[in-house]
Scaffold this active site. Sequence first.
Site, PDB file in Angstrom:
ATOM      1  N   GLY A  22       0.834  -1.213   0.000  1.00  0.00           N
ATOM      2  CA  GLY A  22       0.000   0.000   0.000  1.00  0.00           C
ATOM      3  C   GLY A  22       0.858   1.248   0.000  1.00  0.00           C
ATOM      4  O   GLY A  22       1.998   1.247  -0.486  1.00  0.00           O
ATOM      5  N   GLY A  25       4.108   0.881   2.252  1.00  0.00           N
ATOM      6  CA  GLY A  25       4.969  -0.182   1.719  1.00  0.00           C
ATOM      7  C   GLY A  25       5.588   0.180   0.382  1.00  0.00           C
ATOM      8  O   GLY A  25       6.797  -0.004   0.167  1.00  0.00           O
ATOM      9  N   ASP A  44       2.006  -8.397  -1.475  1.00  0.00           N
ATOM     10  CA  ASP A  44       0.664  -7.966  -1.054  1.00  0.00           C
ATOM     11  C   ASP A  44      -0.322  -9.090  -1.361  1.00  0.00           C
ATOM     12  O   ASP A  44      -0.038  -9.963  -2.185  1.00  0.00           O
ATOM     13  CB  ASP A  44       0.248  -6.674  -1.783  1.00  0.00           C
ATOM     14  CG  ASP A  44      -0.838  -5.905  -1.039  1.00  0.00           C
ATOM     15  OD1 ASP A  44      -0.503  -4.899  -0.373  1.00  0.00           O
ATOM     16  OD2 ASP A  44      -2.021  -6.322  -1.103  1.00  0.00           O
ATOM     17  N   ARG A  93      -5.715   3.797   9.315  1.00  0.00           N
ATOM     18  CA  ARG A  93      -6.715   4.416  10.171  1.00  0.00           C
ATOM     19  C   ARG A  93      -7.646   5.314   9.349  1.00  0.00           C
ATOM     20  O   ARG A  93      -7.182   6.048   8.491  1.00  0.00           O
ATOM     21  CB  ARG A  93      -5.998   5.275  11.209  1.00  0.00           C
ATOM     22  CG  ARG A  93      -6.683   5.287  12.536  1.00  0.00           C
ATOM     23  CD  ARG A  93      -5.726   5.478  13.673  1.00  0.00           C
ATOM     24  NE  ARG A  93      -4.793   6.569  13.469  1.00  0.00           N
ATOM     25  CZ  ARG A  93      -4.787   7.681  14.212  1.00  0.00           C
ATOM     26  NH1 ARG A  93      -5.668   7.844  15.151  1.00  0.00           N
ATOM     27  NH2 ARG A  93      -3.869   8.590  14.008  1.00  0.00           N
ATOM     28  N   ARG A  99      -6.174   4.165  16.816  1.00  0.00           N
ATOM     29  CA  ARG A  99      -5.234   3.118  16.394  1.00  0.00           C
ATOM     30  C   ARG A  99      -5.650   1.773  16.978  1.00  0.00           C
ATOM     31  O   ARG A  99      -5.488   0.738  16.361  1.00  0.00           O
ATOM     32  CB  ARG A  99      -3.827   3.469  16.853  1.00  0.00           C
ATOM     33  CG  ARG A  99      -3.240   4.641  16.130  1.00  0.00           C
ATOM     34  CD  ARG A  99      -1.793   4.844  16.523  1.00  0.00           C
ATOM     35  NE  ARG A  99      -1.231   5.952  15.784  1.00  0.00           N
ATOM     36  CZ  ARG A  99      -1.249   7.212  16.219  1.00  0.00           C
ATOM     37  NH1 ARG A  99      -1.782   7.493  17.379  1.00  0.00           N
ATOM     38  NH2 ARG A  99      -0.719   8.165  15.495  1.00  0.00           N
ATOM     39  N   VAL A 129       5.571  -1.977  11.191  1.00  0.00           N
ATOM     40  CA  VAL A 129       5.076  -0.614  10.964  1.00  0.00           C
ATOM     41  C   VAL A 129       3.555  -0.553  11.190  1.00  0.00           C
ATOM     42  O   VAL A 129       3.022   0.449  11.648  1.00  0.00           O
ATOM     43  CB  VAL A 129       5.430  -0.147   9.533  1.00  0.00           C
ATOM     44  CG1 VAL A 129       4.871   1.243   9.250  1.00  0.00           C
ATOM     45  CG2 VAL A 129       6.944  -0.163   9.327  1.00  0.00           C
ATOM     46  N   ARG A 162       8.397  14.383  13.540  1.00  0.00           N
ATOM     47  CA  ARG A 162       7.286  15.357  13.572  1.00  0.00           C
ATOM     48  C   ARG A 162       7.565  16.449  14.588  1.00  0.00           C
ATOM     49  O   ARG A 162       7.402  17.641  14.297  1.00  0.00           O
ATOM     50  CB  ARG A 162       5.974  14.628  13.908  1.00  0.00           C
ATOM     51  CG  ARG A 162       5.453  13.842  12.708  1.00  0.00           C
ATOM     52  CD  ARG A 162       4.163  13.126  13.007  1.00  0.00           C
ATOM     53  NE  ARG A 162       3.622  12.540  11.775  1.00  0.00           N
ATOM     54  CZ  ARG A 162       2.871  11.445  11.727  1.00  0.00           C
ATOM     55  NH1 ARG A 162       2.555  10.797  12.841  1.00  0.00           N
ATOM     56  NH2 ARG A 162       2.431  10.993  10.575  1.00  0.00           N
ATOM     57  N   HIS A 186       3.131   4.448  20.307  1.00  0.00           N
ATOM     58  CA  HIS A 186       2.731   5.331  19.224  1.00  0.00           C
ATOM     59  C   HIS A 186       1.232   5.547  19.341  1.00  0.00           C
ATOM     60  O   HIS A 186       0.443   4.831  18.758  1.00  0.00           O
ATOM     61  CB  HIS A 186       3.079   4.652  17.898  1.00  0.00           C
ATOM     62  CG  HIS A 186       2.792   5.483  16.687  1.00  0.00           C
ATOM     63  ND1 HIS A 186       3.301   6.735  16.508  1.00  0.00           N
ATOM     64  CD2 HIS A 186       2.068   5.208  15.576  1.00  0.00           C
ATOM     65  CE1 HIS A 186       2.898   7.192  15.333  1.00  0.00           C
ATOM     66  NE2 HIS A 186       2.142   6.293  14.759  1.00  0.00           N
TER      67      HIS A 186
END
Length: 324
Positions: A22, A25, A44, A93, A99, A129, A162, A186
């Site tokens: 996706g 990835g 995938d 999400r 999450r 991830v 960030r 996270h």
Amino acid sequence: MISSPNSPISCQTPRVTVIGGGKVGSTLAQRVIEKNLADVVLLDVVEGMPQGIALDLMEARGIEGHDRQIIGTNDYADTVGSDIVVITAGLPRKPGMTRDDLLKINAKIAVEAAEKAIAHSPEALFIIVTNPLDVLTYLVWQATKLPSHRVMGMAGVLDSARFQTFIAMELGISFADVNAVVLGGHGDLMVPLPRYSTVGGVPITELMDTSTVERLVERTRNGGAEIVELMRTGGAYYAPASSTCLMVEAILQNQSRQVTAAAYLQGEYGLNDIFIGVPARLGCRGVEKVLELNLTDAERTALHTSAESVRKNIHRASEMLASV
Ligand code: TXD
């Protein structure tokens, strides 16, 4: 020159498998090959999709000027002999979704992917991830039975990047002089550490007033949600892919780089038997060392609160997987 069997130069190009073709990835696959780091296998469940992405990226090689190979596949047999397996497979999400809502679906996807991948690459290191990544990193570690230093999760690099970005934007300075540290899971309970976040070595607490620091901390905690709200159809993927690529590079090039990664704790920070974001040194063996920062009582409490939330979800996910 043809290298002799005794040559110290390895003829083997490193191999990275990325499970989930996706947004994250495929962008990670692109970064890895275009930085000439490794050949990539992109896997995938959707038929034709990873093959199409791989062909598209192969056709860009002459223009981008690199020699790395990428293959797209739906078959784990093609991932054989990978040095690193990155799991990005799962659902992203959606607006309004936490999450942890993703826990149920993604736990099953990540564990199955890890079991299939390790069967073909018993020497591989794993980077998780897919969200909720602290929880899934623990489940993948359990499922693969690998030594804990060979399994880790990516989030801290992103959360720190960030925070670094928001500090640099606030002060109108180059990000290059900013070093930001974010610990914890996270999620909304992540623990940005202003005291350890510096501009040219000076803590940001000496450069900004408390309310400005608090605003940047809050924005960092909501960094993922802010992008989901803006994009509406999916979440961030450029910075997540860059962050994961940094970890891949640190491992493949044995850089002993200190980053925040979800690493296994055995007493550090007063926490046991959990994967959570802490400063870790990454090299060819995976997590070489977990670094223990001196925390104030408030910072330590915040880290423990975050860890409790991760632990609760590990139990929830384990029960759920056991009942399937
Ligand atoms: O900081 C972080 N760790 C994160 C994590 C930052 C950004 C994104 N984060 C999470 O990564 C996100 O919440 C998702 O759980 C994953 C992947 O995000 P992405 O944006 O790449 O999601 P996509 O574009 O929906 O891609 C997921 C792909 C999609 O192509 C599916 O077909 C595939 O996963 N998929 C699978 N591949 C292999 N095997 C199985 N079982 C499978 N199921 C779905």
